[in-house]
Design an enzyme around this catalytic site. Structure first.
Site, short mmCIF file in Angstrom:
data_model
loop_
_atom_site.label_atom_id
_atom_site.label_comp_id
_atom_site.label_asym_id
_atom_site.label_seq_id
_atom_site.Cartn_x
_atom_site.Cartn_y
_atom_site.Cartn_z
N TRP A 10 0.82 -1.22 0.00
CA TRP A 10 0.00 0.00 0.00
C TRP A 10 0.85 1.27 0.00
CZ3 TRP A 10 -4.43 -1.03 4.15
CH2 TRP A 10 -5.14 -2.17 3.75
N LYS A 11 2.14 1.13 0.25
CA LYS A 11 3.06 2.29 0.33
C LYS A 11 2.52 3.32 1.33
CE LYS A 11 4.63 1.16 -4.25
NZ LYS A 11 5.23 1.56 -5.50
N HIS A 97 12.94 -2.14 -0.74
CA HIS A 97 12.16 -1.65 -1.88
C HIS A 97 12.94 -0.52 -2.57
CE1 HIS A 97 9.01 0.27 -4.21
NE2 HIS A 97 8.33 -0.86 -4.10
N GLU A 99 12.08 2.24 -3.69
CA GLU A 99 11.77 3.60 -3.20
C GLU A 99 12.56 3.90 -1.93
OE1 GLU A 99 7.53 3.10 -3.19
OE2 GLU A 99 7.55 3.16 -5.38
N SER A 215 3.90 -2.24 -11.98
CA SER A 215 2.73 -1.99 -12.83
C SER A 215 1.90 -3.23 -13.12
CB SER A 215 3.16 -1.32 -14.14
OG SER A 215 3.70 -0.04 -13.87
N GLY A 236 1.59 -2.56 -6.19
CA GLY A 236 1.44 -1.27 -5.54
C GLY A 236 0.09 -0.66 -5.83
N GLY A 237 0.05 0.22 -6.83
CA GLY A 237 -1.16 0.97 -7.16
C GLY A 237 -2.43 0.15 -7.22
P1 PGA Z 1 3.24 -0.56 -8.73
O1 PGA Z 1 4.25 -0.75 -7.52
O2 PGA Z 1 2.41 -1.84 -8.81
O3 PGA Z 1 2.41 0.63 -8.37
O4 PGA Z 1 4.05 -0.38 -9.96
C1 PGA Z 1 4.86 -1.99 -7.26
C2 PGA Z 1 5.80 -1.88 -6.08
O5 PGA Z 1 6.43 -0.83 -5.91
O6 PGA Z 1 5.92 -2.81 -5.26
#
Ligand code: PGA
Length: 253
Positions: A10-11, A97, A99, A215, A236-237
């Site tokens: 979920w970030k 991760h 990020e 993605s 993620g998204g």
């Molecule tokens: P995303 O992120 O599905 O939004 O590309 C994946 C992730 O960072 O784990």
């Protein structure tokens, strides 16, 4: 066929109330029979761990965190330890991760310390590796990922690899809408598997779960899941949209 692992990252999204809404939709929409083909995991922000844990009680959905600190406790303002995650009900933790590597100075060395601490506390690590666009264009992407895996696993024994998960997440595919294609994913899964085989043995390579991340959505998940060596996805998204997340689970054949 072995069970896939479908993990939602979920970030830094969703407050406690929004988290409750999402979890209720997931628990209603993910039918018992779906768990025959996969394990489902959600990784909310720290503030939503406890409420998510209590809402997940009695369901098969598992709980994970997005980060941890390698020290047991002490004067580390803003950090959260492995034992704290355990007490909040976590079974998994995402480590390294891109990020965190990109924005928060995480290095191979800190990733390694975090993995050791997670394993010491019986938290299952999901180690994230992946190359940047520049590294792919320069043709060094295989070496980059191989080195990330080796550095992260420094000092980790074969026995500790029992419940280990690695997510191959090319940085250029994260949040961009541009997923890696099947050939790229299977090539990288092979590199990761071979690296584990080299560090340990073929048994460790076979038992390792390798997820794809970047993605993933309900339009491309079927193809991704049918790609050689893909044991699931780190999402993620699309994990914030219950219908999309559930459709991804349903697309497992
Ligand atoms: P995303 O992120 O599905 O939004 O590309 C994946 C992730 O960072 O784990």
């Amino acid at each position: 066929m072995r069970k896939k692992l479908i993990a939602g990252n979920w970030k830094m999204n969703l407050n406690i109330t929004d988290s409750e809404v999402l979890i209720k939709k997931l628990t209603e929409g993910i039918h018992d029979s779906y768990f025959d083909k996969c394990d489902v995991l959600v990784c909310p922000p720290f503030t939503s761990l406890m409420v998510t844990h209590s809402l997940l009680r009695g369901t098969k959905i598992k709980l994970g965190a997005q980060n941890l600190h390698w020290e047991k406790d002490g004067a580390y303002t803003g950090e959260v330890s492995a034992t704290m995650l355990l007490s909040a009900g976590c079974e998994y933790v995402i480590i390294g991760h891109s990020e965190r590597r990109q924005y928060f100075g995480e290095t191979d060395e800190t990733v390694n310390k975090k993995i050791k601490k997670a394993l010491e506390n019986n938290l299952k690590p999901i180690l994230c590796v992946g190359e940047s666009l520049q590294q792919r264009e320069e043709g060094i992407f295989k070496l980059v990922v191989e080195n990330q895996v080796k550095a992260a696993l420094e000092g980790i024994t074969k026995e500790q690899m029992k419940d280990f998960v690695i997510a191959y997440e090319p940085v250029w595919a994260i949040g961009t809408g541009l997923n890696a294609n099947s050939d790229q994913i299977s090539e990288m899964n092979m590199i990761i598997g071979d690296t584990i085989g080299e560090l340990y043995d073929s048994e460790a390579a076979v038992s390792l779960l390798i997820l794809y991340g970047g993605s993933v959505n309900d339009k491309n998940s079927e193809e991704i899941f049918s790609t050689c060596g893909v044991d699931g996805a780190l999402i993620g998204g699309a994990s914030l949209k219950p219908e999309n997340f559930i459709n991804i689970i349903k697309s497992i054949k």
